[in-house]
Write a protein that holds these residues in place. Sequence first.
Motif, PDB file in Angstrom:
ATOM      1  N   THR A 382      23.628 -20.799 143.903  1.00  0.00           N
ATOM      2  CA  THR A 382      23.007 -20.919 142.578  1.00  0.00           C
ATOM      3  C   THR A 382      23.373 -19.729 141.696  1.00  0.00           C
ATOM      4  O   THR A 382      23.742 -19.886 140.525  1.00  0.00           O
ATOM      5  N   ALA A 383      23.280 -18.524 142.252  1.00  0.00           N
ATOM      6  CA  ALA A 383      23.607 -17.321 141.478  1.00  0.00           C
ATOM      7  C   ALA A 383      25.075 -17.309 141.076  1.00  0.00           C
ATOM      8  O   ALA A 383      25.422 -16.918 139.954  1.00  0.00           O
ATOM      9  N   ILE A 384      25.956 -17.745 141.971  1.00  0.00           N
ATOM     10  CA  ILE A 384      27.389 -17.795 141.661  1.00  0.00           C
ATOM     11  C   ILE A 384      27.659 -18.778 140.528  1.00  0.00           C
ATOM     12  O   ILE A 384      28.430 -18.493 139.606  1.00  0.00           O
ATOM     13  N   ASP A 385      27.015 -19.931 140.588  1.00  0.00           N
ATOM     14  CA  ASP A 385      27.166 -20.915 139.507  1.00  0.00           C
ATOM     15  C   ASP A 385      26.752 -20.296 138.169  1.00  0.00           C
ATOM     16  O   ASP A 385      27.405 -20.514 137.137  1.00  0.00           O
ATOM     17  N   GLN A 386      25.673 -19.536 138.179  1.00  0.00           N
ATOM     18  CA  GLN A 386      25.176 -18.933 136.942  1.00  0.00           C
ATOM     19  C   GLN A 386      26.118 -17.836 136.438  1.00  0.00           C
ATOM     20  O   GLN A 386      26.371 -17.728 135.232  1.00  0.00           O
ATOM     21  N   ILE A 387      26.654 -17.030 137.355  1.00  0.00           N
ATOM     22  CA  ILE A 387      27.619 -15.994 136.956  1.00  0.00           C
ATOM     23  C   ILE A 387      28.837 -16.636 136.308  1.00  0.00           C
ATOM     24  O   ILE A 387      29.315 -16.193 135.253  1.00  0.00           O
ATOM     25  N   GLU A 388      29.348 -17.694 136.923  1.00  0.00           N
ATOM     26  CA  GLU A 388      30.544 -18.352 136.399  1.00  0.00           C
ATOM     27  C   GLU A 388      30.263 -19.006 135.049  1.00  0.00           C
ATOM     28  O   GLU A 388      31.137 -19.048 134.175  1.00  0.00           O
ATOM     29  N   GLU A 389      29.038 -19.473 134.850  1.00  0.00           N
ATOM     30  CA  GLU A 389      28.683 -20.063 133.557  1.00  0.00           C
ATOM     31  C   GLU A 389      28.634 -18.984 132.472  1.00  0.00           C
ATOM     32  O   GLU A 389      29.154 -19.178 131.372  1.00  0.00           O
ATOM     33  N   VAL A 390      28.020 -17.823 132.794  1.00  0.00           N
ATOM     34  CA  VAL A 390      27.942 -16.742 131.815  1.00  0.00           C
ATOM     35  C   VAL A 390      29.337 -16.206 131.482  1.00  0.00           C
ATOM     36  O   VAL A 390      29.662 -15.963 130.315  1.00  0.00           O
ATOM     37  N   TYR A 391      30.174 -16.048 132.489  1.00  0.00           N
ATOM     38  CA  TYR A 391      31.518 -15.493 132.287  1.00  0.00           C
ATOM     39  C   TYR A 391      32.531 -16.536 131.805  1.00  0.00           C
ATOM     40  O   TYR A 391      33.630 -16.178 131.376  1.00  0.00           O
ATOM     41  N   GLU A 392      32.156 -17.806 131.946  1.00  0.00           N
ATOM     42  CA  GLU A 392      33.052 -18.908 131.574  1.00  0.00           C
ATOM     43  C   GLU A 392      34.384 -18.800 132.323  1.00  0.00           C
ATOM     44  O   GLU A 392      35.471 -18.950 131.759  1.00  0.00           O
ATOM     45  N   LYS A 393      34.293 -18.522 133.611  1.00  0.00           N
ATOM     46  CA  LYS A 393      35.479 -18.444 134.459  1.00  0.00           C
ATOM     47  C   LYS A 393      35.066 -18.668 135.910  1.00  0.00           C
ATOM     48  O   LYS A 393      33.894 -18.517 136.271  1.00  0.00           O
ATOM     49  N   GLU A 394      36.035 -19.021 136.726  1.00  0.00           N
ATOM     50  CA  GLU A 394      35.788 -19.218 138.148  1.00  0.00           C
ATOM     51  C   GLU A 394      36.231 -17.986 138.912  1.00  0.00           C
ATOM     52  O   GLU A 394      37.300 -17.424 138.664  1.00  0.00           O
TER      53      GLU A 394
END
Length: 474
Positions: A382-394
């Motif tokens: 869940t936290a990884i999904d949120q980080i990637e959403e904020v950064y707009e990158k994988e």
Amino acid sequence: MLECSLAVDIGASSGKMLVGYIKNGKLRLQEVHRFENRLIKRDKHFCWDLQSLFSEIVTGIHASRDQGFVPQSIGIDTWAVDFVLLGENDELLTDAVSYRDPRTDGMMEEVFQQISKERLYLETGIQFQKFNTIYQLYYLKKNHPEILDKAKSFLMIPDYLNYLLTGNKTNEYTNATSTQLVNAFTKKWDRELLDQLGINKEMFQEILPPKSTLGNLKPELSREFGFDMKVLLPATHDTGSAVVSVPESNDTIYISSGTWSLIGVENNFPICVTKALDYNFTNEGGIDYRFRFLKNIMGLWMIQEVKRNYHNRYTFADFAEMADQVDDFHSTVNVDDDRFLKPKNMIEEIQKYCRETNQTVPETSGEVAKCVFDSLSVSYQTAIDQIEEVYEKEFKKINVIGGGSQNEMLNQLIADTTQKEVIAGPFEATAIGNLASQLISLGEIENLNEARQIVKNSFEMKVFRSKNKTEGLK
């Protein structure tokens, strides 16, 4: 006698002291002392025994000499948010009350009535947790204002231990940011916030960054040890030191895995945006004024408590093996629920949560362990999904550091759940980062980039890849 630096790394359940030195371009480590850290009950509060911890530090310095080392410097790191207040004659006005103490229940909501949640986040960038220093101080303001009125010095746990070594007072930057009272942009105490809350701002010390020299040992300590040494400031926030050990990479998320799990990325500036606020990410200070954009997740504390509930009948390796052998059990809990912060019995609390959420209740030790590990991996995803959403990158990789990096079952589970490559190590990340900061300060390592390259060359790391191509736990 071998010259070295000495790292004091104290966590919520234990402490250790390691010497470190550079030899043939590699960082060499040796543990010289290990000790227990536990909460004690004083005046109805759960507190840390700081005198006992300082006594263990003194014992460890003696042990380093007895084992053939002469430390040129020493640095201390601990957990965050907790503190003591000193009076006019440097007497202790407060115990070192633990963040696990329930005294802050309801304090965060009361602070929000005076300062909006949005303003607090936009100015400090710090994750909202009910035990943050700001809410501990507000508890004192509300219930014991006479203590705050008398206070002349605010010292966080490593600040106080450093004061006992040197007689000098300061507030180190990385730990100070965890208070939710440091402005993320000025990197100084936010005096407007302190004034609005009615908290005595004069008791706060000058904020010094990692790699600063605090001073030398008190003369009486130098005489006792038979040598003098510099007291240097690493990142005194243990996660701040741990992240120093993570090789820089634009596509790697780190998980500092110990009693708590800190999952995030390193950044050169704070991300105080609405999305980060919504997801409750923090922007804690790091070395060289970098920022640790991360989320603080309940970590191995849960399995530590389960181990204690089973009267230490099983080792952590036993729990990993038992969990790995359980196939048809998939219940999970929300590891960040406050009920798991300090329950009377962790096993019963896990069972109660599963019962309340209409899931299969874990009964065997293997099922309880699997529930904990599965729940952690889900929270990481869940936290990884949120980080990637904020950064707009994988992000392609996850670097697990700290004690949890030794749990191969959990590392593989993270790889399977996230479908990302997991790099495990270094194990002693916090002590390594602590030592690296000292060695930079002493001029033995040029800068952070060189330190990270030395760490990469000095310690073996294991890689885990998903064993299946299907989507992991959600």
